[in-house]
Design a protein around this motif. Structure first.
Motif, PDB file in Angstrom:
ATOM      1  N   TYR A  45       0.819  -1.202   0.000  1.00 58.59           N
ATOM      2  CA  TYR A  45       0.000   0.000   0.000  1.00 58.59           C
ATOM      3  C   TYR A  45       0.851   1.249   0.000  1.00 58.59           C
ATOM      4  O   TYR A  45       1.672   1.474   0.867  1.00 58.59           O
ATOM      5  CB  TYR A  45      -0.915   0.012   1.234  1.00 58.59           C
ATOM      6  CG  TYR A  45      -2.047   0.970   1.094  1.00 58.59           C
ATOM      7  CD1 TYR A  45      -1.958   2.262   1.598  1.00 58.59           C
ATOM      8  CD2 TYR A  45      -3.208   0.614   0.431  1.00 58.59           C
ATOM      9  CE1 TYR A  45      -2.999   3.163   1.454  1.00 58.59           C
ATOM     10  CE2 TYR A  45      -4.244   1.511   0.293  1.00 58.59           C
ATOM     11  CZ  TYR A  45      -4.140   2.781   0.792  1.00 58.59           C
ATOM     12  OH  TYR A  45      -5.168   3.662   0.639  1.00 58.59           O
ATOM     13  N   ASP A  46       0.677   2.029  -1.000  1.00 65.11           N
ATOM     14  CA  ASP A  46       1.194   3.389  -1.104  1.00 65.11           C
ATOM     15  C   ASP A  46       0.135   4.060  -1.969  1.00 65.11           C
ATOM     16  O   ASP A  46       0.389   4.493  -3.076  1.00 65.11           O
ATOM     17  CB  ASP A  46       2.576   3.397  -1.758  1.00 65.11           C
ATOM     18  CG  ASP A  46       3.201   4.787  -1.761  1.00 65.11           C
ATOM     19  OD1 ASP A  46       2.833   5.591  -0.894  1.00 65.11           O
ATOM     20  OD2 ASP A  46       4.030   5.046  -2.640  1.00 65.11           O
ATOM     21  N   GLY A  47      -1.119   4.004  -1.467  1.00 63.03           N
ATOM     22  CA  GLY A  47      -2.302   3.996  -2.302  1.00 63.03           C
ATOM     23  C   GLY A  47      -2.282   2.550  -2.776  1.00 63.03           C
ATOM     24  O   GLY A  47      -1.220   1.999  -2.920  1.00 63.03           O
ATOM     25  N   PRO A  48      -3.367   1.851  -2.983  1.00 60.77           N
ATOM     26  CA  PRO A  48      -3.264   0.440  -3.362  1.00 60.77           C
ATOM     27  C   PRO A  48      -2.348   0.275  -4.577  1.00 60.77           C
ATOM     28  O   PRO A  48      -2.474   1.005  -5.545  1.00 60.77           O
ATOM     29  CB  PRO A  48      -4.682   0.024  -3.710  1.00 60.77           C
ATOM     30  CG  PRO A  48      -5.558   1.087  -3.185  1.00 60.77           C
ATOM     31  CD  PRO A  48      -4.735   2.322  -2.995  1.00 60.77           C
ATOM     32  N   MET A  49      -1.408  -0.648  -4.483  1.00 59.35           N
ATOM     33  CA  MET A  49      -0.431  -0.848  -5.553  1.00 59.35           C
ATOM     34  C   MET A  49      -0.770  -2.117  -6.336  1.00 59.35           C
ATOM     35  O   MET A  49      -0.282  -3.195  -6.031  1.00 59.35           O
ATOM     36  CB  MET A  49       0.978  -0.895  -4.996  1.00 59.35           C
ATOM     37  CG  MET A  49       1.343   0.417  -4.359  1.00 59.35           C
ATOM     38  SD  MET A  49       3.025   1.004  -4.422  1.00 59.35           S
ATOM     39  CE  MET A  49       3.968  -0.001  -5.437  1.00 59.35           C
ATOM     40  N   ALA A  50      -1.651  -1.956  -7.325  1.00 64.62           N
ATOM     41  CA  ALA A  50      -2.043  -3.077  -8.175  1.00 64.62           C
ATOM     42  C   ALA A  50      -0.906  -3.453  -9.111  1.00 64.62           C
ATOM     43  O   ALA A  50      -0.068  -2.623  -9.463  1.00 64.62           O
ATOM     44  CB  ALA A  50      -3.280  -2.700  -8.990  1.00 64.62           C
ATOM     45  N   GLY A  72      -3.938  -4.420  -4.282  1.00 63.27           N
ATOM     46  CA  GLY A  72      -2.606  -4.474  -3.698  1.00 63.27           C
ATOM     47  C   GLY A  72      -2.351  -5.705  -2.848  1.00 63.27           C
ATOM     48  O   GLY A  72      -1.316  -5.821  -2.210  1.00 63.27           O
ATOM     49  N   LYS A  73      -3.282  -6.657  -2.836  1.00 61.72           N
ATOM     50  CA  LYS A  73      -3.128  -7.870  -2.026  1.00 61.72           C
ATOM     51  C   LYS A  73      -2.332  -8.916  -2.801  1.00 61.72           C
ATOM     52  O   LYS A  73      -2.438  -9.016  -4.012  1.00 61.72           O
ATOM     53  CB  LYS A  73      -4.490  -8.444  -1.649  1.00 61.72           C
ATOM     54  CG  LYS A  73      -5.275  -7.539  -0.728  1.00 61.72           C
ATOM     55  CD  LYS A  73      -6.591  -8.185  -0.334  1.00 61.72           C
ATOM     56  CE  LYS A  73      -7.435  -7.250   0.477  1.00 61.72           C
ATOM     57  NZ  LYS A  73      -6.998  -7.076   1.826  1.00 61.72           N
ATOM     58  N   TYR A  74      -1.549  -9.692  -2.049  1.00 67.28           N
ATOM     59  CA  TYR A  74      -0.767 -10.773  -2.655  1.00 67.28           C
ATOM     60  C   TYR A  74      -0.762 -11.980  -1.729  1.00 67.28           C
ATOM     61  O   TYR A  74      -1.008 -11.881  -0.527  1.00 67.28           O
ATOM     62  CB  TYR A  74       0.671 -10.328  -2.935  1.00 67.28           C
ATOM     63  CG  TYR A  74       1.456 -10.065  -1.677  1.00 67.28           C
ATOM     64  CD1 TYR A  74       2.204 -11.070  -1.074  1.00 67.28           C
ATOM     65  CD2 TYR A  74       1.423  -8.824  -1.059  1.00 67.28           C
ATOM     66  CE1 TYR A  74       2.894 -10.834   0.106  1.00 67.28           C
ATOM     67  CE2 TYR A  74       2.114  -8.577   0.107  1.00 67.28           C
ATOM     68  CZ  TYR A  74       2.848  -9.597   0.688  1.00 67.28           C
ATOM     69  OH  TYR A  74       3.520  -9.366   1.858  1.00 67.28           O
ATOM     70  N   SER A  75      -0.480 -13.124  -2.298  1.00 65.24           N
ATOM     71  CA  SER A  75      -0.285 -14.365  -1.561  1.00 65.24           C
ATOM     72  C   SER A  75       0.664 -15.210  -2.395  1.00 65.24           C
ATOM     73  O   SER A  75       0.362 -15.530  -3.546  1.00 65.24           O
ATOM     74  CB  SER A  75      -1.621 -15.079  -1.348  1.00 65.24           C
ATOM     75  OG  SER A  75      -1.420 -16.258  -0.595  1.00 65.24           O
ATOM     76  N   SER A 100       6.974  -0.274 -11.644  1.00 61.01           N
ATOM     77  CA  SER A 100       7.610   0.812 -12.401  1.00 61.01           C
ATOM     78  C   SER A 100       8.796   1.353 -11.618  1.00 61.01           C
ATOM     79  O   SER A 100       9.695   0.608 -11.269  1.00 61.01           O
ATOM     80  CB  SER A 100       6.615   1.909 -12.737  1.00 61.01           C
ATOM     81  OG  SER A 100       5.525   1.362 -13.440  1.00 61.01           O
ATOM     82  N   ASP A 101       8.765   2.631 -11.290  1.00 62.29           N
ATOM     83  CA  ASP A 101       9.891   3.236 -10.588  1.00 62.29           C
ATOM     84  C   ASP A 101       9.691   3.295  -9.069  1.00 62.29           C
ATOM     85  O   ASP A 101      10.516   3.854  -8.355  1.00 62.29           O
ATOM     86  CB  ASP A 101      10.175   4.631 -11.145  1.00 62.29           C
ATOM     87  CG  ASP A 101       8.984   5.571 -11.003  1.00 62.29           C
ATOM     88  OD1 ASP A 101       7.862   5.079 -10.782  1.00 62.29           O
ATOM     89  OD2 ASP A 101       9.173   6.794 -11.113  1.00 62.29           O
ATOM     90  N   ILE A 102       8.620   2.701  -8.562  1.00 63.31           N
ATOM     91  CA  ILE A 102       8.369   2.681  -7.116  1.00 63.31           C
ATOM     92  C   ILE A 102       8.905   1.369  -6.553  1.00 63.31           C
ATOM     93  O   ILE A 102       8.529   0.289  -7.001  1.00 63.31           O
ATOM     94  CB  ILE A 102       6.862   2.792  -6.800  1.00 63.31           C
ATOM     95  CG1 ILE A 102       6.299   4.103  -7.349  1.00 63.31           C
ATOM     96  CG2 ILE A 102       6.624   2.682  -5.294  1.00 63.31           C
ATOM     97  CD1 ILE A 102       4.795   4.184  -7.269  1.00 63.31           C
TER      98      ILE A 102
END
Length: 123
Positions: A45-50, A72-75, A100-102
């Motif tokens: 989360y940095d704002g939801p990160m899809a 932004g959820k993962y498993s 990307s660049d984040i």
């Protein structure tokens, strides 16, 4: 004419019997070293990160990698051989998330051995 047909039937049965030894070979090849498995899950989360790639490390050893969903959820599941686990169990777990660049890094506060005591890591 009946004689050649009757001779071909035993040949087919014999070939089928030979094929059975193939499955024994596959079983031997299919045997793997004992594995430890664990699931790492959470939200980037940095704002939801899809569509962010999340990689989970024990020290410098990549354990698992996957993508986040639209929220932004993962498993991700990690499978670690018993021999490898013994070598890296005291290593700290870190999470790397990149889109990307984040790039985000975070230390989980636990070692791999501690994570296995919990068996499911939510981050």
């Amino acid at each position: 004419m009946h004689k050649p047909i009757l001779m071909s039937v035993p040949l087919i049965v014999m070939l089928t019997a030979c094929g059975a030894s193939d499955s024994e070979t596959k079983t031997e090849v299919g045997k793997q070293a004992p594995q430890n498995t664990i699931t790492f899950s959470g939200t980037v989360y940095d704002g939801p990160m899809a569509d962010t790639t999340v990689s989970v490390y024990a020290g410098h050893n990549l354990l698992a990698s996957g993508k986040t969903d639209v929220n932004g959820k993962y498993s991700v599941n990690a499978s670690i051989s018993v021999a490898e686990f013994d070598k890296i169990k005291s290593q700290p777990i870190t999470y790397h998330a990149q889109r990307s660049d984040i790039i985000l890094y975070q230390f989980s506060g636990t070692s791999l051995a501690e994570a296995f005591k919990k068996k499911l890591i939510k981050h």
